[in-house]
Design a protein around this motif. Structure first.
Motif, mmCIF file in Angstrom:
data_model
loop_
_atom_site.group_PDB
_atom_site.id
_atom_site.type_symbol
_atom_site.label_atom_id
_atom_site.label_comp_id
_atom_site.label_asym_id
_atom_site.label_seq_id
_atom_site.Cartn_x
_atom_site.Cartn_y
_atom_site.Cartn_z
ATOM 1 N N TRP A 8 59.152 45.946 25.454
ATOM 2 C CA TRP A 8 57.845 45.840 26.109
ATOM 3 C C TRP A 8 57.083 44.621 25.586
ATOM 4 C CZ3 TRP A 8 52.560 45.936 25.189
ATOM 5 C CH2 TRP A 8 51.757 46.144 26.322
ATOM 6 N N ILE A 9 57.157 44.401 24.289
ATOM 7 C CA ILE A 9 56.516 43.228 23.696
ATOM 8 C C ILE A 9 57.134 41.957 24.281
ATOM 9 C CG2 ILE A 9 56.180 41.942 21.537
ATOM 10 C CD1 ILE A 9 55.975 44.733 20.139
ATOM 11 N N ALA A 10 58.456 41.945 24.462
ATOM 12 C CA ALA A 10 59.130 40.788 25.066
ATOM 13 C C ALA A 10 58.653 40.578 26.501
ATOM 14 C CB ALA A 10 60.647 40.970 25.017
ATOM 15 N N ASP A 11 58.411 41.666 27.232
ATOM 16 C CA ASP A 11 57.881 41.546 28.602
ATOM 17 C C ASP A 11 56.504 40.881 28.595
ATOM 18 O OD1 ASP A 11 60.071 42.660 29.868
ATOM 19 O OD2 ASP A 11 59.140 44.635 30.163
ATOM 20 N N VAL A 129 53.229 46.393 32.585
ATOM 21 C CA VAL A 129 52.166 46.053 31.639
ATOM 22 C C VAL A 129 50.841 46.652 32.112
ATOM 23 C CG1 VAL A 129 50.811 44.143 30.680
ATOM 24 C CG2 VAL A 129 53.312 44.029 30.691
ATOM 25 N N LEU A 130 50.560 46.545 33.397
ATOM 26 C CA LEU A 130 49.331 47.147 33.921
ATOM 27 C C LEU A 130 49.351 48.671 33.801
ATOM 28 C CD1 LEU A 130 48.355 44.936 36.958
ATOM 29 C CD2 LEU A 130 46.839 45.701 35.131
ATOM 30 N N ALA A 131 50.506 49.292 33.960
ATOM 31 C CA ALA A 131 50.599 50.750 33.809
ATOM 32 C C ALA A 131 50.160 51.172 32.410
ATOM 33 C CB ALA A 131 52.021 51.229 34.088
ATOM 34 N N VAL A 132 50.530 50.384 31.407
ATOM 35 C CA VAL A 132 50.105 50.686 30.042
ATOM 36 C C VAL A 132 48.609 50.469 29.892
ATOM 37 C CG1 VAL A 132 50.248 49.877 27.647
ATOM 38 C CG2 VAL A 132 52.338 50.273 28.956
ATOM 39 N N LEU A 133 48.125 49.333 30.383
ATOM 40 C CA LEU A 133 46.704 49.008 30.208
ATOM 41 C C LEU A 133 45.784 49.951 30.976
ATOM 42 C CD1 LEU A 133 46.840 45.109 30.399
ATOM 43 C CD2 LEU A 133 46.781 46.567 28.358
ATOM 44 N N LEU A 134 46.268 50.489 32.092
ATOM 45 C CA LEU A 134 45.443 51.360 32.930
ATOM 46 C C LEU A 134 45.588 52.844 32.598
ATOM 47 C CD1 LEU A 134 45.968 49.570 36.363
ATOM 48 C CD2 LEU A 134 43.869 49.631 34.985
ATOM 49 N N LEU A 135 46.450 53.174 31.647
ATOM 50 C CA LEU A 135 46.649 54.581 31.305
ATOM 51 C C LEU A 135 45.356 55.151 30.732
ATOM 52 C CD1 LEU A 135 48.629 56.941 31.180
ATOM 53 C CD2 LEU A 135 49.235 56.190 28.862
ATOM 54 N N ASP A 136 44.753 56.040 31.468
ATOM 55 C CA ASP A 136 43.469 56.626 31.081
ATOM 56 C C ASP A 136 43.589 58.139 31.170
ATOM 57 O OD1 ASP A 136 40.818 56.971 30.378
ATOM 58 O OD2 ASP A 136 40.066 56.601 32.396
ATOM 59 N N GLU A 158 49.662 64.220 17.165
ATOM 60 C CA GLU A 158 51.095 64.246 17.484
ATOM 61 C C GLU A 158 51.325 64.585 18.953
ATOM 62 O OE1 GLU A 158 54.921 63.536 16.699
ATOM 63 O OE2 GLU A 158 53.416 63.486 15.121
ATOM 64 N N ALA A 159 50.620 65.580 19.451
ATOM 65 C CA ALA A 159 50.751 65.965 20.866
ATOM 66 C C ALA A 159 50.264 64.843 21.776
ATOM 67 C CB ALA A 159 49.973 67.255 21.129
ATOM 68 N N SER A 160 49.179 64.176 21.378
ATOM 69 C CA SER A 160 48.662 63.059 22.169
ATOM 70 C C SER A 160 49.669 61.919 22.220
ATOM 71 C CB SER A 160 47.341 62.556 21.583
ATOM 72 O OG SER A 160 46.347 63.547 21.709
ATOM 73 N N ALA A 161 50.258 61.594 21.081
ATOM 74 C CA ALA A 161 51.267 60.527 21.043
ATOM 75 C C ALA A 161 52.452 60.887 21.941
ATOM 76 C CB ALA A 161 51.731 60.289 19.615
ATOM 77 N N ALA A 162 52.896 62.122 21.897
ATOM 78 C CA ALA A 162 54.016 62.554 22.746
ATOM 79 C C ALA A 162 53.649 62.451 24.225
ATOM 80 C CB ALA A 162 54.420 63.982 22.384
ATOM 81 N N ALA A 167 54.104 59.514 29.429
ATOM 82 C CA ALA A 167 53.492 58.765 30.542
ATOM 83 C C ALA A 167 54.116 57.375 30.648
ATOM 84 C CB ALA A 167 51.977 58.669 30.351
ATOM 85 N N TRP A 168 54.361 56.734 29.523
ATOM 86 C CA TRP A 168 55.007 55.418 29.539
ATOM 87 C C TRP A 168 56.421 55.509 30.106
ATOM 88 C CZ3 TRP A 168 53.365 53.901 23.914
ATOM 89 C CH2 TRP A 168 52.039 53.458 23.927
ATOM 90 N N ARG A 169 57.171 56.526 29.678
ATOM 91 C CA ARG A 169 58.531 56.698 30.220
ATOM 92 C C ARG A 169 58.489 56.904 31.726
ATOM 93 N NH1 ARG A 169 58.967 59.420 25.478
ATOM 94 N NH2 ARG A 169 58.681 61.456 26.417
ATOM 95 N N ALA A 170 57.522 57.673 32.204
ATOM 96 C CA ALA A 170 57.373 57.902 33.642
ATOM 97 C C ALA A 170 57.065 56.605 34.387
ATOM 98 C CB ALA A 170 56.278 58.938 33.912
ATOM 99 N N ALA A 171 56.420 55.652 33.704
ATOM 100 C CA ALA A 171 56.098 54.356 34.305
ATOM 101 C C ALA A 171 57.235 53.354 34.130
ATOM 102 C CB ALA A 171 54.821 53.799 33.692
ATOM 103 N N GLY A 172 58.360 53.792 33.572
ATOM 104 C CA GLY A 172 59.519 52.912 33.412
ATOM 105 C C GLY A 172 59.540 52.137 32.107
#
Length: 181
Positions: A8-11, A129-136, A158-162, A167-172
């Motif tokens: 993701w950082i490389a993207d 990248v926008l999917a990460v930034l817009l995750l609310d 821990e639950a929040s991190a999971a 959500a990130w996995r769902a966004a690819g």
């Protein structure tokens, strides 16, 4: 919240160095049949990704920290600029008549970029990248509060991190070859 995944950082770095910088330059030069937006959104989007890229570690996290996150505030106007550029890129991808110059520029960027990416790849990368930034979601606020206040790591964190990782996995956004997976 930003993923610590090296892929993701490389993207983000690719968007910074290859795509948005080139688009901002083309908009500034106002080439014939150029990007169908004024240059300000391209400049703001390029600056937003540059700021994001600069906030991330060059080599990614230590191999033991693949599930860690970075906390970074991104102003709404920068996200809006990224969104405007994404909309125009999608229009170019769809072949709308006033985007011929942009389509040509995307093809050129794809041909000469490293690693080589198609225009569709470029758009998908910006979408991720926008999917990460817009995750609310509430989990983002819970984890951000924990990190900002330096509260002890607990089951809610821990639950929040999971939930954020799901959500990130769902966004690819998944570990890839650059992540050792």
């Amino acid at each position: 919240m930003l993923p610590s995944l090296p892929s993701w950082i490389a993207d983000v770095r690719w968007l910074d160095l290859m795509l948005l910088d080139q688009l901002a330059g083309a908009a500034e030069d106002t080439i014939e049949d150029g990007p169908p937006l004024p240059d300000a959104p391209y400049q703001a989007a390029a600056a937003a990704i540059n700021n994001l890229s600069a906030a991330l570690p060059l080599d990614g996290p230590p191999s033991t920290a693949q599930d860690s996150v970075y906390l970074k505030a991104v102003p709404a106007w920068e996200i809006d600029a990224l969104w405007q550029v994404l909309v125009v890129l999608r229009q170019a991808q769809a072949g709308t008549p006033d985007t011929a110059g942009l389509r040509d520029l995307l093809d050129e960027i794809a041909t000469y970029s490293s690693p080589i990416r198609t225009p569709d790849d470029a758009i998908t990368t910006l979408e991720r990248v926008l999917a990460v930034l817009l995750l609310d979601i509430p989990a983002v606020r819970t984890l951000a509060t924990t990190l900002i206040l330096k509260n002890p790591w607990n089951t809610a964190a821990e639950a929040s991190a999971a939930e954020i990782h799901a959500a990130w996995r769902a966004a690819g956004i998944r570990p890839g070859p650059a992540d050792g997976n």
